[in-house]
Design an enzyme around this catalytic site. Structure first.
Site, mmCIF file in Angstrom:
data_model
loop_
_atom_site.group_PDB
_atom_site.id
_atom_site.type_symbol
_atom_site.label_atom_id
_atom_site.label_comp_id
_atom_site.label_asym_id
_atom_site.label_seq_id
_atom_site.Cartn_x
_atom_site.Cartn_y
_atom_site.Cartn_z
ATOM 1 N N TYR A 281 61.976 -27.192 46.804
ATOM 2 C CA TYR A 281 62.140 -26.410 48.198
ATOM 3 C C TYR A 281 61.529 -24.940 48.123
ATOM 4 O O TYR A 281 61.238 -24.554 46.893
ATOM 5 C CB TYR A 281 63.528 -26.229 48.790
ATOM 6 C CG TYR A 281 64.535 -25.359 47.899
ATOM 7 C CD1 TYR A 281 65.017 -25.387 46.869
ATOM 8 C CD2 TYR A 281 64.954 -24.136 48.789
ATOM 9 C CE1 TYR A 281 65.644 -24.589 46.152
ATOM 10 C CE2 TYR A 281 65.599 -23.157 48.107
ATOM 11 C CZ TYR A 281 66.105 -23.356 46.988
ATOM 12 O OH TYR A 281 66.876 -22.413 46.483
ATOM 13 N N LYS B 4 62.117 -24.382 41.487
ATOM 14 C CA LYS B 4 62.930 -24.336 42.500
ATOM 15 C C LYS B 4 63.418 -25.735 43.076
ATOM 16 O O LYS B 4 62.923 -26.086 44.010
ATOM 17 C CB LYS B 4 62.263 -23.313 43.365
ATOM 18 C CG LYS B 4 62.977 -22.966 44.385
ATOM 19 C CD LYS B 4 62.318 -21.730 45.236
ATOM 20 C CE LYS B 4 63.284 -21.237 46.610
ATOM 21 N NZ LYS B 4 64.490 -20.609 46.017
ATOM 22 N N GLU C 157 70.408 -14.220 36.803
ATOM 23 C CA GLU C 157 70.330 -13.801 38.133
ATOM 24 C C GLU C 157 71.458 -14.279 39.000
ATOM 25 O O GLU C 157 72.249 -14.604 38.539
ATOM 26 C CB GLU C 157 68.806 -14.867 38.501
ATOM 27 C CG GLU C 157 69.046 -16.055 38.594
ATOM 28 C CD GLU C 157 68.037 -16.884 38.869
ATOM 29 O OE1 GLU C 157 67.010 -16.503 39.503
ATOM 30 O OE2 GLU C 157 67.703 -18.113 38.171
ATOM 31 N N LEU D 163 64.672 -18.108 38.098
ATOM 32 C CA LEU D 163 63.724 -18.335 39.020
ATOM 33 C C LEU D 163 62.563 -17.354 39.065
ATOM 34 O O LEU D 163 63.076 -16.111 39.310
ATOM 35 C CB LEU D 163 64.011 -18.770 40.303
ATOM 36 C CG LEU D 163 63.261 -19.389 41.308
ATOM 37 C CD1 LEU D 163 63.042 -20.646 41.248
ATOM 38 C CD2 LEU D 163 63.789 -19.188 42.806
HETATM 39 N N1 PDD Z 1 66.995 -18.295 47.056
HETATM 40 N N2 PDD Z 1 66.904 -16.971 42.094
HETATM 41 C C1 PDD Z 1 67.443 -17.966 42.885
HETATM 42 C C2 PDD Z 1 68.450 -18.868 42.158
HETATM 43 C C3 PDD Z 1 67.074 -18.223 44.103
HETATM 44 O O1 PDD Z 1 67.683 -19.331 44.837
HETATM 45 C C4 PDD Z 1 66.357 -17.428 44.935
HETATM 46 C C5 PDD Z 1 65.804 -17.586 46.256
HETATM 47 C C6 PDD Z 1 65.883 -16.408 44.243
HETATM 48 C C7 PDD Z 1 64.781 -15.424 44.591
HETATM 49 O O2 PDD Z 1 63.668 -16.022 45.032
HETATM 50 P P1 PDD Z 1 62.596 -15.408 46.172
HETATM 51 O O3 PDD Z 1 62.484 -14.011 46.139
HETATM 52 O O4 PDD Z 1 61.539 -16.196 45.860
HETATM 53 O O5 PDD Z 1 63.303 -15.826 47.434
HETATM 54 C C8 PDD Z 1 66.156 -16.006 42.800
HETATM 55 C C9 PDD Z 1 66.585 -18.482 48.400
HETATM 56 C C10 PDD Z 1 66.259 -17.728 49.415
HETATM 57 C C11 PDD Z 1 67.374 -19.746 48.892
HETATM 58 O O6 PDD Z 1 67.894 -20.514 48.158
HETATM 59 O O7 PDD Z 1 68.006 -19.635 49.942
#
Ligand code: PDD
Length: 285
Positions: free
Chosen positions: A33, A149, A182, A207
């Site tokens: 996703y 992801k 994270e 991630l």
């Molecule tokens: N989450 N780490 C994890 C485990 C995440 O699920 C996310 C993002 C990030 C940050 O990635 P980015 O900057 O590309 O959004 C780091 C999204 C927002 C979600 O699952 O809703």
């Protein structure tokens, strides 16, 4: 107004939008996703999100559901039909529908694509950023390919709920060496007492966050140094500032970790300035 979802070629009200019970996303979490911020009706950092999507698909040997151009159109059409000005657009690709069997299904099985969009209250988010959020630490119990992801998010769900149960908004996951990996849905950062920004490097249990990568560009443009290295929970307790980055939260100050105030319990200036200038460095189209 009913929310509209794109599901495998059709735009439908959420109440009618459905996937098969034999969709491999439902059966095996065999899917990936992306979440992209929508700002003033435009997509934020779309090229980087699409590049990460391609990488996730490739790592899992999953086909693209449609061309990049067609996908860009579906994302925008979903945003438009839901009248999202500020919010997020969510897309999910799974390996498709097939009788439940572990190995990949027959070649030619069409991947499933679902896209949804939702508004958020930008003023409310800004208010939250003025106060900052609390985080708690939990053991990182995830698999070793968290760089993909994937929709397999059960450990993240449990971590986030543990945070909620303790009155916090985010959980910071910790590796067996006591170092923060994270957040449950964000990347983790600290600013040391000497003013050095630290975030965990890629390829070691995180991630590759898009917001993280844009913030690194922003720091470089500002002439500020970032150290990409793991930091311990103890270092985080002692930090001058802490924050998380994600598409939905942008740069969100962390003002307490496990109930201990960070930086006097108020958002710090480095975090505030990174948040304030983020969209000048982002790609918005
Ligand atoms: N989450 N780490 C994890 C485990 C995440 O699920 C996310 C993002 C990030 C940050 O990635 P980015 O900057 O590309 O959004 C780091 C999204 C927002 C979600 O699952 O809703």
């Amino acid at each position: 107004m009913s929310r509209i979802a794109y599901v495998n070629g059709r735009y439908l009200p959420h109440g009618e939008a459905a996937v098969s019970i034999e969709d491999r996303g439902y059966q095996f979490a065999d899917g990936v996703y992306e979440v992209c911020e929508v700002r003033e009706g435009k997509l934020v950092d779309e090229p980087r999100h699409m590049a990460r999507l391609d990488r996730s698909l490739k790592e899992l040997r999953m086909a693209r559901p449609m061309s990049a151009r067609a996908l860009a159109r579906v994302l925008r059409e979903t945003v438009r039909r839901n009248r999202v000005r500020d919010g997020i657009v969510y897309l999910q690709v799974t390996r498709g529908v097939a009788p439940r069997d572990f190995p990949f299904p027959a070649s030619g099985t069409r991947p499933s694509l679902v896209v949804t969009a939702r508004s958020h209250d930008r003023a409310r988010l800004e208010k939250q950023a003025e106060g900052g959020i609390a985080v708690v630490t939990v053991p990182d119990i995830r698999w070793q390919r968290v760089d993909i992801k994937s929709v397999a998010l059960l450990p993240n769900v449990l971590a986030k709920q543990a945070a909620r149960d303790q009155g916090a908004r985010e959980a910071w996951m910790v590796d067996p060496e006591g170092r923060v990996t994270e957040g449950a849905s964000s990347n983790a950062w600290i600013v040391t007492r000497d003013g050095v920004l630290i975030t965990r490097p890629l390829d070691t249990g995180i991630l590759p966050g898009i917001t993280r990568s844009v913030v690194i560009d922003e720091l470089k443009a500002k002439g500020l140094k970032v150290e990409e290295r793991p930091f311990t929970v103890e270092e985080a307790y002692a930090a001058r500032e802490a924050f998380v980055t994600s598409a939905s939260q942008i740069v969100m100050p962390v003002v307490s970790i496990d109930g201990r105030p960070v930086g006097g319990g108020k958002p710090g200036p480095v975090t505030a300035s990174l948040r304030g200038a983020y969209h000048q460095h982002a790609d918005i189209r």
